[in-house]
Design a protein around this motif. Structure first.
Motif, mmCIF file in Angstrom:
data_model
loop_
_atom_site.group_PDB
_atom_site.id
_atom_site.type_symbol
_atom_site.label_atom_id
_atom_site.label_comp_id
_atom_site.label_asym_id
_atom_site.label_seq_id
_atom_site.Cartn_x
_atom_site.Cartn_y
_atom_site.Cartn_z
ATOM 1 N N ASP A 60 69.891 -25.560 129.184
ATOM 2 C CA ASP A 60 70.727 -26.570 129.719
ATOM 3 C C ASP A 60 71.907 -25.757 130.621
ATOM 4 O O ASP A 60 72.806 -25.334 129.973
ATOM 5 N N SER A 67 71.451 -33.710 129.790
ATOM 6 C CA SER A 67 71.086 -32.605 129.111
ATOM 7 C C SER A 67 70.883 -33.100 127.820
ATOM 8 O O SER A 67 70.227 -32.410 126.955
ATOM 9 N N ILE A 106 66.794 -27.408 132.782
ATOM 10 C CA ILE A 106 67.995 -28.384 132.604
ATOM 11 C C ILE A 106 68.782 -28.143 134.615
ATOM 12 O O ILE A 106 69.738 -27.090 133.815
#
Length: 422
Positions: A60, A67, A106
């Motif tokens: 993330d 996210s 992400i």
């Protein structure tokens, strides 16, 4: 008199089988081992997929609303175990080396850029209706689209890849929809509850029911009929070997010079091996009903279907017997009949859908499968077990199996007469 000759032919076949211990093992023991082993393997695979989580790497770099939503959805799916102690480079190395099946990365500022992008587009749309007010003055250029990186192990199944990508796409799509709706609310000054923005169209799976219970196919319902059919057709091996033995030992010569017609000889074999097919079927069903529950497998349910299943077994047995008679009539030695019989049964099983479902085959092989007697029998079994069909619903498959028996036996009798014509 004809019935007496048929009875004597039946007794002869029983005596031949008693001397062939290997053939009896092939006929009865091997199918039971196959059905237990393969069903255990397949059911264990299904349970592993259902009961354990697949470890995947989740990175993330956004650390914001979008996210967090994606992470929450993945965790709540009960399918994945998220590993977060990686950066993108180490995650790529771990996945490509086969340590893990996949990694999801992400990108930075995903939430921020998504909000900016949506705000820009919404302002453009609103302004086109002349409702821009002061918002048009603050309109900014939309940022470029962001990419969520998905890394997959090269050995990962294509179906798994598609499933994961579809799931991620769906999550992102739903997040975007909610944000777009919220942006329109802000621009237009509405106060409608965001939770009311639900899908207008949804999907509901409708399955056959038995009482209040859904009827869902499982590994037992697929394997019991499939391997019963394989066992039935494997009688081709001992049947063809016995026919070849009769030729080599002179039994067939004595049968020809006797007043008993050759078709009575064939009928004797037919009745003998039909009884064997029924015994095979009952043994397989008994394993499914009584043994599988002790192995933590679903029990095989035959309630209200036994007559139809026995009927299919009889007609499938006829087709197998006809094929065995044809092979034993044409073959000159056991070295010809045994390997060819075993190989041909395996090939018929492969193209008939015993191992691989027909719908997964290439289009050409799907067409070829329609000509396999094993496919006819398997479809008849599945129609009864999974689709609750009666005899009328499987009449076409039964007709094909019976015509296959008539055709193979007729060719055998014609070939026998031609070979021994003086």
């Amino acid at each position: 008199m004809l019935l007496y000759k048929l009875w004597r032919s039946f007794i002869k076949e029983i005596l031949l089988l008693k001397r062939d211990i290997g053939g009896i093992v092939i006929i009865f023991v091997m199918p039971l081992l196959l059905i237990v082993t393969i069903t255990l393997i397949q059911d264990s695979t299904f349970k592993n997929l259902e009961g354990s989580k697949i470890p995947i790497i989740f990175i993330d770099n956004d650390k914001s609303e979008v996210s967090k939503n994606i992470k929450s959805e993945l965790e709540s799916s009960k399918t994945f175990q998220l590993l977060t102690n990686y950066n993108e480079k180490s995650a790529q190395e771990a996945v490509f080396s086969g340590d893990y099946q996949m990694a999801i990365v992400i990108p930075e500022n995903l939430t921020k850029d998504l909000n900016s992008n949506i705000d820009s587009k919404v302002q453009t749309i609103v302004s086109s209706f002349g409702l821009e007010g002061d918002s048009a003055k603050t309109k900014k250029e939309a940022p470029k689209a962001k990419e969520i990186h998905l890394y997959f192990d090269p050995a990962t199944n294509a179906g798994f890849k598609n499933s994961v990508m579809n799931s991620v796409n769906k999550m992102v799509f739903e997040i975007e929809n909610k944000k777009i709706y919220k942006a329109f609310q802000d621009q237009l000054g509405t106060t409608e509850n965001l939770d009311e923005n639900k899908n207008l169209i949804s999907f509901k799976e409708i399955t056959p029911k038995k009482g209040e219970m859904d009827i869902m196919p499982n590994s037992v319902q697929h394997n019991v009929p499939a391997w019963t059919l394989f066992a039935i057709f494997f009688i081709v091996v001992p049947l063809s070997i016995n026919l070849v033995k009769e030729k080599s030992q002179g039994t067939s010569v004595r049968a020809r010079i006797s007043p008993t017609p050759y078709f009575v000889h064939i009928l004797g074999k037919t009745f003998t091996y039909l009884i064997i097919c029924i015994i095979q079927f009952l043994l397989m069903v008994a394993v499914g009903i009584y043994l599988f529950p002790y192995m933590d497998l679903p029990a095989f349910d035959v309630s209200g279907k036994m007559f139809q299943l026995v009927t299919v077994t009889l007609f499938a047995g006829l087709a197998a017997i006809g094929f065995g008679v044809l092979l034993g009539t044409i073959a000159d030695t056991q070295e010809q009949s045994a390997p060819f019989g075993a190989t041909s049964v395996v090939v018929l099983a492969a193209i008939g859908g015993i191992w691989v479902p027909v719908f997964l085959m290439p289009e050409f092989m799907q067409t070829v499968a329609k000509f396999s007697p094993m496919n006819w029998g398997l479809n008849a079994y599945y129609d009864i077990i999974l689709r609750n069909s009666g005899i009328g619903g499987i009449a076409k498959e039964l007709a094909f199996l019976f015509l296959f028996y008539l055709a193979t036996v007729s060719i055998s009798i014609f070939y026998e007469k031609k070979q021994n014509a003086v």
